[in-house]
Design an enzyme around this catalytic site. Structure first.
Site, PDB file in Angstrom:
ATOM      1  CG  HIS A  26       7.339   4.650   1.549  1.00 28.02           C
ATOM      2  ND1 HIS A  26       6.996   6.312   2.347  1.00 28.02           N
ATOM      3  CD2 HIS A  26       7.165   3.731   2.022  1.00 28.02           C
ATOM      4  CE1 HIS A  26       6.793   5.619   3.398  1.00 28.02           C
ATOM      5  NE2 HIS A  26       6.941   4.139   3.656  1.00 28.02           N
ATOM      6  CG  HIS A  81       0.026  -0.363   2.024  1.00 16.49           C
ATOM      7  ND1 HIS A  81       0.781  -1.052   3.075  1.00 16.49           N
ATOM      8  CD2 HIS A  81       0.867   1.173   3.115  1.00 16.49           C
ATOM      9  CE1 HIS A  81       1.540  -0.659   4.055  1.00 16.49           C
ATOM     10  NE2 HIS A  81       1.639   0.660   4.389  1.00 16.49           N
TER      11      HIS A  81
HETATM   12  P1  2AM Z   1       6.161   1.919   5.559  1.00 16.64           P
HETATM   13  O1  2AM Z   1       4.440   2.036   4.834  1.00 16.64           O
HETATM   14  O2  2AM Z   1       6.988   2.832   5.651  1.00 16.64           O
HETATM   15  O3  2AM Z   1       5.644   0.841   5.912  1.00 16.64           O
HETATM   16  C1  2AM Z   1       1.295   0.758   8.417  1.00 16.64           C
HETATM   17  O4  2AM Z   1       2.062   0.104   9.818  1.00 16.64           O
HETATM   18  C2  2AM Z   1       1.776   1.251   8.080  1.00 16.64           C
HETATM   19  O5  2AM Z   1       1.767   2.079   8.270  1.00 16.64           O
HETATM   20  C3  2AM Z   1       3.250   1.332   7.193  1.00 16.64           C
HETATM   21  O6  2AM Z   1       3.303   1.322   5.602  1.00 16.64           O
HETATM   22  C4  2AM Z   1       4.056   1.639   7.677  1.00 16.64           C
HETATM   23  O7  2AM Z   1       5.379   2.483   7.100  1.00 16.64           O
HETATM   24  C5  2AM Z   1       3.272   2.631   8.556  1.00 16.64           C
HETATM   25  N1  2AM Z   1       3.901   3.013  10.231  1.00 16.64           N
HETATM   26  C6  2AM Z   1       4.639   2.075  10.532  1.00 16.64           C
HETATM   27  N2  2AM Z   1       4.566   2.159  12.161  1.00 16.64           N
HETATM   28  C7  2AM Z   1       5.018   3.957  11.680  1.00 16.64           C
HETATM   29  C8  2AM Z   1       5.029   5.227  12.766  1.00 16.64           C
HETATM   30  N3  2AM Z   1       5.918   5.177  13.882  1.00 16.64           N
HETATM   31  N4  2AM Z   1       5.259   6.702  12.254  1.00 16.64           N
HETATM   32  C9  2AM Z   1       4.894   6.357  10.733  1.00 16.64           C
HETATM   33  N5  2AM Z   1       4.158   4.851   9.567  1.00 16.64           N
HETATM   34  C10 2AM Z   1       4.293   4.162  10.171  1.00 16.64           C
END
Ligand code: 2AM
Length: 176
Positions: free
Chosen positions: A119, A37
Site C-alpha cells: 500500500h 512510497h
Molecule cells: P505505512 O507505509 O503504512 O505508512 C516509515 O515509517 C514507513 O514504515 C511508513 O511507511 C510506515 O508504514 C512504516 N511503518 C512505520 N511503523 C511501522 C510499524 N510499527 N510496523 C510496520 N510498518 C511501519
C-alpha cells in the site's frame, strides 16, 4: 541509531497521486508528495552495524522490475492510515518484501508481522475509510531503496540511504 525501512520510491506517479487525492474528499492529514512510497519491509531502530548489514543485503538482492496497479483504496483503522494499493500484485513483490523482511529479522529487526499488504499511505490521522472512486495508477518500479526516517519540527522526512536497481538474477550461462 536510525529508524529504517525498505521501500519502492514512487517517482513519476507521486505527483499524479497527490493531485488525485487533493481533488477528492480524502480523509485525514495528507502525506506530503516527497514522503510517498510503497513500504517493502519495516525495520525499526537500527544500529550503525545493522545499517551496514542492511546496505550489504540490499546490494545482494535480486528482483525483476515490477508493474503494480494501484487500483483500490484502503484504511488501517489502528494506524489511522488511508491508502491506495493493488488488488492483485506480482508474486515477485511478495518474494522481495519477504526476503527484505527476513534480512532484518536475521539481525534482530522488524516488527514481527508476517503478512504483507502492499500500500501507499496517502494520509494519516484518518478517522474513516476513503469513500472515493477507485484509483487507476500504474507503478512501474525499477529500483528499491533503504530509507531513513527522521523526525523534524516540520514533520517526518524520509531520506534514501541507498537505492538498487530491480534486476533479475543473471542467468547461469555456464550450463551448470
Ligand atoms: P505505512 O507505509 O503504512 O505508512 C516509515 O515509517 C514507513 O514504515 C511508513 O511507511 C510506515 O508504514 C512504516 N511503518 C512505520 N511503523 C511501522 C510499524 N510499527 N510496523 C510496520 N510498518 C511501519
Amino acid at each position: 541509531m536510525s529508524r529504517l525501512f525498505f521501500a519502492l520510491p514512487l517517482d513519476e506517479i507521486s505527483l499524479p497521486l497527490v493531485t488525485w487525492r487533493d481533488r477528492l474528499p480524502w480523509p485525514g492529514q495528507g502525506v506530503p508528495q516527497a514522503n510517498l512510497h510503497l513500504t517493502l519491509a519495516f525495520l525499526g531502530e537500527a544500529s550503525e552495524q545493522q545499517r551496514e548489514q542492511l546496505l550489504a543485503a540490499g546490494a545482494r538482492q535480486h528482483c525483476p522490475p515490477l508493474t503494480i496497479a494501484l487500483d483500490r483504496t484502503g484504511w488501517f483503522p489502528r494506524a489511522k492510515a488511508a491508502w491506495v494499493g493493488p488488488r492483485q500484485w506480482p508474486n515477485e513483490l511478495t518474494v522481495l518484501a519477504r526476503a527484505l523482511r527476513r534480512h532484518g529479522e536475521r539481525i534482530g529487526l522488524g516488527n514481527g508481522e508476517q503478512g504483507y499488504t502492499p500500500h501507499v499511505t496517502l494520509s494519516r490521522k484518518a478517522g474513516e475509510a476513503p469513500a472515493t472512486p477507485a484509483p487507476d495508477f500504474l507503478l512501474q518500479a525499477t529500483r528499491f531503496c533503504l530509507y531513513q526516517s527522521t523526525s523534524t519540527p516540520d514533520g517526518v522526512s524520509y531520506e534514501p540511504l541507498a537505492c538498487w536497481p530491480l534486476r533479475p538474477r543473471a542467468k547461469n550461462t555456464d550450463g551448470i
